[in-house]
Design a protein around this motif. Structure first.
Motif, PDB file in Angstrom:
ATOM      1  N   CYS A 101       0.883  -1.302   0.040  1.00  0.00           N
ATOM      2  CA  CYS A 101      -0.006   0.000   0.076  1.00  0.00           C
ATOM      3  C   CYS A 101       0.886   1.333   0.168  1.00  0.00           C
ATOM      4  CB  CYS A 101      -0.931   0.234   1.365  1.00  0.00           C
ATOM      5  SG  CYS A 101      -1.943  -1.291   1.399  1.00  0.00           S
ATOM      6  N   ILE A 102       2.013   1.072  -0.103  1.00  0.00           N
ATOM      7  CA  ILE A 102       3.045   2.215  -0.055  1.00  0.00           C
ATOM      8  C   ILE A 102       2.498   3.126  -1.088  1.00  0.00           C
ATOM      9  CG2 ILE A 102       5.826   3.190  -0.072  1.00  0.00           C
ATOM     10  CD1 ILE A 102       4.540   1.087   2.382  1.00  0.00           C
ATOM     11  N   GLY A 103       2.508   4.575  -0.808  1.00  0.00           N
ATOM     12  CA  GLY A 103       2.105   5.558  -1.713  1.00  0.00           C
ATOM     13  C   GLY A 103       0.779   5.536  -2.398  1.00  0.00           C
ATOM     14  N   GLN A 104      -0.240   4.716  -1.833  1.00  0.00           N
ATOM     15  CA  GLN A 104      -1.421   4.744  -2.276  1.00  0.00           C
ATOM     16  C   GLN A 104      -2.495   5.076  -1.447  1.00  0.00           C
ATOM     17  OE1 GLN A 104      -2.235   0.933  -3.967  1.00  0.00           O
ATOM     18  NE2 GLN A 104      -0.426   0.474  -4.885  1.00  0.00           N
ATOM     19  N   GLU A 105      -3.668   5.573  -1.814  1.00  0.00           N
ATOM     20  CA  GLU A 105      -4.659   5.980  -0.933  1.00  0.00           C
ATOM     21  C   GLU A 105      -5.977   5.608  -1.772  1.00  0.00           C
ATOM     22  OE1 GLU A 105      -4.500  10.154  -0.163  1.00  0.00           O
ATOM     23  OE2 GLU A 105      -4.638  10.719  -2.330  1.00  0.00           O
ATOM     24  N   ALA A 140      -8.192  16.434   9.396  1.00  0.00           N
ATOM     25  CA  ALA A 140      -8.600  16.213  10.788  1.00  0.00           C
ATOM     26  C   ALA A 140     -10.090  15.531  11.054  1.00  0.00           C
ATOM     27  CB  ALA A 140      -8.413  17.706  11.507  1.00  0.00           C
ATOM     28  N   ARG A 141     -10.677  15.516   9.986  1.00  0.00           N
ATOM     29  CA  ARG A 141     -12.239  15.018  10.139  1.00  0.00           C
ATOM     30  C   ARG A 141     -11.992  13.231  10.169  1.00  0.00           C
ATOM     31  NH1 ARG A 141     -16.216  18.272   7.915  1.00  0.00           N
ATOM     32  NH2 ARG A 141     -15.513  19.951   6.892  1.00  0.00           N
ATOM     33  N   SER A 142     -13.003  12.749  10.996  1.00  0.00           N
ATOM     34  CA  SER A 142     -12.756  11.455  11.174  1.00  0.00           C
ATOM     35  C   SER A 142     -12.514  10.678  10.267  1.00  0.00           C
ATOM     36  CB  SER A 142     -14.299  10.957  11.941  1.00  0.00           C
ATOM     37  OG  SER A 142     -14.087   9.788  12.470  1.00  0.00           O
ATOM     38  N   SER A 143     -11.273   9.991  10.301  1.00  0.00           N
ATOM     39  CA  SER A 143     -10.940   8.763   9.507  1.00  0.00           C
ATOM     40  C   SER A 143     -10.430   9.331   7.891  1.00  0.00           C
ATOM     41  CB  SER A 143     -11.835   7.992   9.289  1.00  0.00           C
ATOM     42  OG  SER A 143     -12.342   7.229  10.303  1.00  0.00           O
ATOM     43  N   VAL A 144     -10.350  10.805   7.687  1.00  0.00           N
ATOM     44  CA  VAL A 144      -9.860  11.161   6.565  1.00  0.00           C
ATOM     45  C   VAL A 144      -8.523  10.813   6.140  1.00  0.00           C
ATOM     46  CG1 VAL A 144      -9.628  13.040   4.951  1.00  0.00           C
ATOM     47  CG2 VAL A 144     -11.964  12.675   6.048  1.00  0.00           C
ATOM     48  N   ALA A 145      -7.696  11.095   7.332  1.00  0.00           N
ATOM     49  CA  ALA A 145      -6.327  11.023   6.981  1.00  0.00           C
ATOM     50  C   ALA A 145      -5.941   9.531   6.896  1.00  0.00           C
ATOM     51  CB  ALA A 145      -5.553  11.516   8.570  1.00  0.00           C
ATOM     52  N   GLU A 146      -6.822   8.360   7.478  1.00  0.00           N
ATOM     53  CA  GLU A 146      -6.463   7.003   7.058  1.00  0.00           C
ATOM     54  C   GLU A 146      -6.805   6.465   5.940  1.00  0.00           C
ATOM     55  OE1 GLU A 146      -8.023   4.392  10.345  1.00  0.00           O
ATOM     56  OE2 GLU A 146      -8.765   5.858  11.119  1.00  0.00           O
ATOM     57  N   THR A 147      -7.927   7.458   5.298  1.00  0.00           N
ATOM     58  CA  THR A 147      -8.422   7.044   3.900  1.00  0.00           C
ATOM     59  C   THR A 147      -7.396   7.790   2.752  1.00  0.00           C
ATOM     60  OG1 THR A 147     -10.697   6.919   4.870  1.00  0.00           O
ATOM     61  CG2 THR A 147     -10.472   6.956   2.562  1.00  0.00           C
ATOM     62  N   CYS A 148      -7.236   8.904   3.205  1.00  0.00           N
ATOM     63  CA  CYS A 148      -6.242   9.693   2.050  1.00  0.00           C
ATOM     64  C   CYS A 148      -4.842  10.101   2.592  1.00  0.00           C
ATOM     65  CB  CYS A 148      -7.118  10.893   2.029  1.00  0.00           C
ATOM     66  SG  CYS A 148      -8.735  10.996   1.532  1.00  0.00           S
ATOM     67  N   PRO A 149      -4.129   8.960   3.120  1.00  0.00           N
ATOM     68  CA  PRO A 149      -2.739   9.342   3.444  1.00  0.00           C
ATOM     69  C   PRO A 149      -1.814  10.080   2.506  1.00  0.00           C
ATOM     70  CG  PRO A 149      -2.955   6.931   3.161  1.00  0.00           C
ATOM     71  CD  PRO A 149      -4.205   7.365   2.865  1.00  0.00           C
ATOM     72  N   VAL A 150      -1.935   9.903   1.195  1.00  0.00           N
ATOM     73  CA  VAL A 150      -0.827  10.506   0.446  1.00  0.00           C
ATOM     74  C   VAL A 150      -1.425  11.988   0.200  1.00  0.00           C
ATOM     75  CG1 VAL A 150      -0.322  10.737  -1.970  1.00  0.00           C
ATOM     76  CG2 VAL A 150      -0.370   8.475  -0.914  1.00  0.00           C
ATOM     77  N   SER A 151      -2.899  12.083  -0.125  1.00  0.00           N
ATOM     78  CA  SER A 151      -3.461  13.701   0.137  1.00  0.00           C
ATOM     79  C   SER A 151      -2.815  14.543   1.309  1.00  0.00           C
ATOM     80  CB  SER A 151      -4.395  13.792  -0.408  1.00  0.00           C
ATOM     81  OG  SER A 151      -4.704  13.310  -1.786  1.00  0.00           O
ATOM     82  N   CYS A 152      -3.033  13.809   2.466  1.00  0.00           N
ATOM     83  CA  CYS A 152      -2.982  14.587   3.642  1.00  0.00           C
ATOM     84  C   CYS A 152      -1.535  14.751   3.919  1.00  0.00           C
ATOM     85  CB  CYS A 152      -3.784  13.603   4.867  1.00  0.00           C
ATOM     86  SG  CYS A 152      -5.421  13.855   4.725  1.00  0.00           S
ATOM     87  N   ALA A 153      -0.681  13.879   3.463  1.00  0.00           N
ATOM     88  CA  ALA A 153       0.597  14.169   3.645  1.00  0.00           C
ATOM     89  C   ALA A 153       1.248  15.475   2.906  1.00  0.00           C
ATOM     90  CB  ALA A 153       1.559  13.014   3.281  1.00  0.00           C
ATOM     91  N   MET A 154       0.472  15.837   2.137  1.00  0.00           N
ATOM     92  CA  MET A 154       0.727  16.749   0.993  1.00  0.00           C
ATOM     93  C   MET A 154       0.488  18.279   1.643  1.00  0.00           C
ATOM     94  SD  MET A 154       2.931  15.562  -0.991  1.00  0.00           S
ATOM     95  CE  MET A 154       3.072  16.575  -2.416  1.00  0.00           C
ATOM     96  N   CYS A 155      -0.346  18.066   2.549  1.00  0.00           N
ATOM     97  CA  CYS A 155      -0.864  19.466   3.140  1.00  0.00           C
ATOM     98  C   CYS A 155       0.146  20.589   3.553  1.00  0.00           C
ATOM     99  CB  CYS A 155      -1.494  19.028   4.628  1.00  0.00           C
ATOM    100  SG  CYS A 155      -3.131  18.328   4.753  1.00  0.00           S
ATOM    101  N   PRO A 156      -0.137  21.740   3.070  1.00  0.00           N
ATOM    102  CA  PRO A 156       0.957  22.808   3.227  1.00  0.00           C
ATOM    103  C   PRO A 156       1.246  22.752   4.891  1.00  0.00           C
ATOM    104  CG  PRO A 156      -0.780  23.597   2.074  1.00  0.00           C
ATOM    105  CD  PRO A 156      -1.009  22.349   2.648  1.00  0.00           C
ATOM    106  N   LEU A 157       2.701  23.020   5.082  1.00  0.00           N
ATOM    107  CA  LEU A 157       3.180  23.055   6.524  1.00  0.00           C
ATOM    108  C   LEU A 157       2.540  24.446   7.106  1.00  0.00           C
ATOM    109  CD1 LEU A 157       6.531  21.701   6.281  1.00  0.00           C
ATOM    110  CD2 LEU A 157       4.693  20.369   6.947  1.00  0.00           C
ATOM    111  N   SER A 158       2.019  24.478   8.294  1.00  0.00           N
ATOM    112  CA  SER A 158       1.463  25.888   8.993  1.00  0.00           C
ATOM    113  C   SER A 158       2.894  26.389   9.679  1.00  0.00           C
ATOM    114  CB  SER A 158       0.193  25.392   9.742  1.00  0.00           C
ATOM    115  OG  SER A 158       0.036  24.340  10.237  1.00  0.00           O
TER     116      SER A 158
END
Length: 158
Positions: A101-105, A140-158
């Protein structure tokens, strides 16, 4: 961040490619970097807890979840892409016995609660819409980071 950010500073490109999900997303940008040690196949595979819809917006949508996929007599994992190109094993890799599953969502339309109403969304483009302006909030919504790990890893740093 986007792949253009990853390659913006050539001295930092390979370091940025080491971030979770970046190498699999920015394949061309990271292609000249030395390979990293890959986890054992199957490491990181996790079924999404979010319900999803196979063939949404058609006359025959099927509302499912990974427990249904895992326990059904119907082999949902062998279904080809739906009319939107989504494949169930991206949402339920454990239930579908995916080896790596590496690099997949997920690319399925999943249900997420937005202002008290269930809405159908996909990791890409929803998480990073508006240049990632709402990325952290959405992940941060329930289970979105688990479902979308690639997209969430690309979030701009605050």
């Amino acid at each position: 961040k986007q792949c253009s950010w990853v390659k913006k500073n050539p001295d930092k490109t390979c370091h940025r490619c080491e971030r979770e999900g970046v190498r699999g997303t920015c394949i061309q940008t990271c292609s000249n970097c030395p390979p990293t040690t890959q986890p054992t196949p199957g490491t990181g595979c996790r079924d999404s807890p979010l319900p999803f819809t196979y063939d949404p917006f058609t006359d025959n949508p099927q509302k499912l979840n990974c427990d249904i996929v895992k326990n059904s007599s119907v082999d949902f994992c062998d279904l080809g892409p739906d009319s939107f190109g989504a494949i169930i094993n991206t949402h339920c890799p454990v239930a579908c016995s995916v080896d790596d599953c590496i690099g997949q969502e997920s690319n399925m339309y999943f249900e997420v609660l937005i202002t008290g109403e269930l809405k159908l969304k996909q990791c890409d483009p929803w998480v990073m819409a508006n240049n990632g302006a709402h990325c952290e909030n959405r992940c941060a919504r329930s289970s979105v980071a688990e479902t979308c790990p690639v997209s969430c890893a690309m979030c701009p740093l605050s």
